[in-house]
Design an enzyme around this catalytic site. Structure first.
Site, mmCIF file in Angstrom:
data_model
loop_
_atom_site.group_PDB
_atom_site.id
_atom_site.type_symbol
_atom_site.label_atom_id
_atom_site.label_comp_id
_atom_site.label_asym_id
_atom_site.label_seq_id
_atom_site.Cartn_x
_atom_site.Cartn_y
_atom_site.Cartn_z
ATOM 1 N N HIS A 37 0.861 -1.182 0.000
ATOM 2 C CA HIS A 37 0.000 0.000 0.000
ATOM 3 C C HIS A 37 0.899 1.235 0.000
ATOM 4 O O HIS A 37 2.115 1.128 0.186
ATOM 5 C CB HIS A 37 -0.898 0.019 1.247
ATOM 6 C CG HIS A 37 -0.107 0.166 2.503
ATOM 7 N ND1 HIS A 37 0.472 -0.916 3.138
ATOM 8 C CD2 HIS A 37 0.248 1.266 3.207
ATOM 9 C CE1 HIS A 37 1.142 -0.478 4.188
ATOM 10 N NE2 HIS A 37 1.037 0.840 4.259
ATOM 11 N N HIS A 121 5.796 6.723 -0.636
ATOM 12 C CA HIS A 121 6.512 5.513 -1.046
ATOM 13 C C HIS A 121 5.673 4.278 -0.752
ATOM 14 O O HIS A 121 4.709 4.339 0.009
ATOM 15 C CB HIS A 121 7.850 5.405 -0.303
ATOM 16 C CG HIS A 121 7.689 5.130 1.152
ATOM 17 N ND1 HIS A 121 7.391 6.125 2.072
ATOM 18 C CD2 HIS A 121 7.739 3.967 1.853
ATOM 19 C CE1 HIS A 121 7.290 5.586 3.273
ATOM 20 N NE2 HIS A 121 7.474 4.278 3.171
#
Length: 177
Positions: A37, A121
């Site tokens: 995720h 990120h």
């Protein structure tokens, strides 16, 4: 206590492309498919009342739709003793703006502001201790780029820490405009 964070769910095709890169680094504990995720705001451990305040504070949150392309790689920590191997994003500005919007809502709900600089990120692997190949792996895969994907919602996740790895449960999804 309830451990929460706000993030973006990734399309399955993007997750599959990330999973295919999951080898060749000593000491790496690679993320599983259901762990991939993009975190927008880590919240942490809350009592049930505060967790409900977070849920309510995020209701009605909307942002203009945008797309995300994952691109490049990096390490958090020292090159020979990294903590995290990650894939970055090609255009972080919309994600940073969304992070700030979420942070403002959470502050109004009584949480402390985010203390760390936000770097969008996706975590690929976590490390304990040294890794002699991590920096070389990053250099070798720096040209990585995913297909672009549209953001249709953000997700409030609950994180359940376990002996081997964390498991993430969707608490609620909030639509984008």
């Amino acid at each position: 206590m309830i451990r929460l964070f706000v993030g973006l769910e990734l399309p399955n095709e993007v997750k599959q492309s990330l999973l295919m890169m999951g080898s060749g680094v000593d000491g790496a504990r690679w993320q599983a498919l259901d762990q991939l995720h993009l975190t927008l705001r880590f919240i942490g451990n809350l009592d049930p009342v505060a967790a409900q305040e977070v849920r309510l504070s995020l209701q009605g949150l909307s942002v203009p739709a945008f797309s995300v392309t994952l691109q490049g790689m990096g390490l958090f920590g020292k090159p020979r003793a990294p903590r995290i191997l990650y894939v970055g994003v090609s255009n972080p500005a919309p994600l940073i703006a969304l992070h700030e919007k979420i942070d403002r809502r959470l502050i109004r709900a009584g949480l402390a502001p985010e203390s760390r600089k936000y770097i969008p990120h996706v975590t690929l692997a976590r490390f304990r201790g040294r890794s002699l190949r991590a920096a070389g792996y990053v250099a070798q895969h720096m040209g990585f780029s995913s297909q672009a994907f549209d953001i249709s919602h953000i997700t409030l996740f609950q994180s359940h820490l376990g002996h081997e790895a964390a498991a993430y449960e969707v608490v609620e999804r909030y639509g984008t405009a």
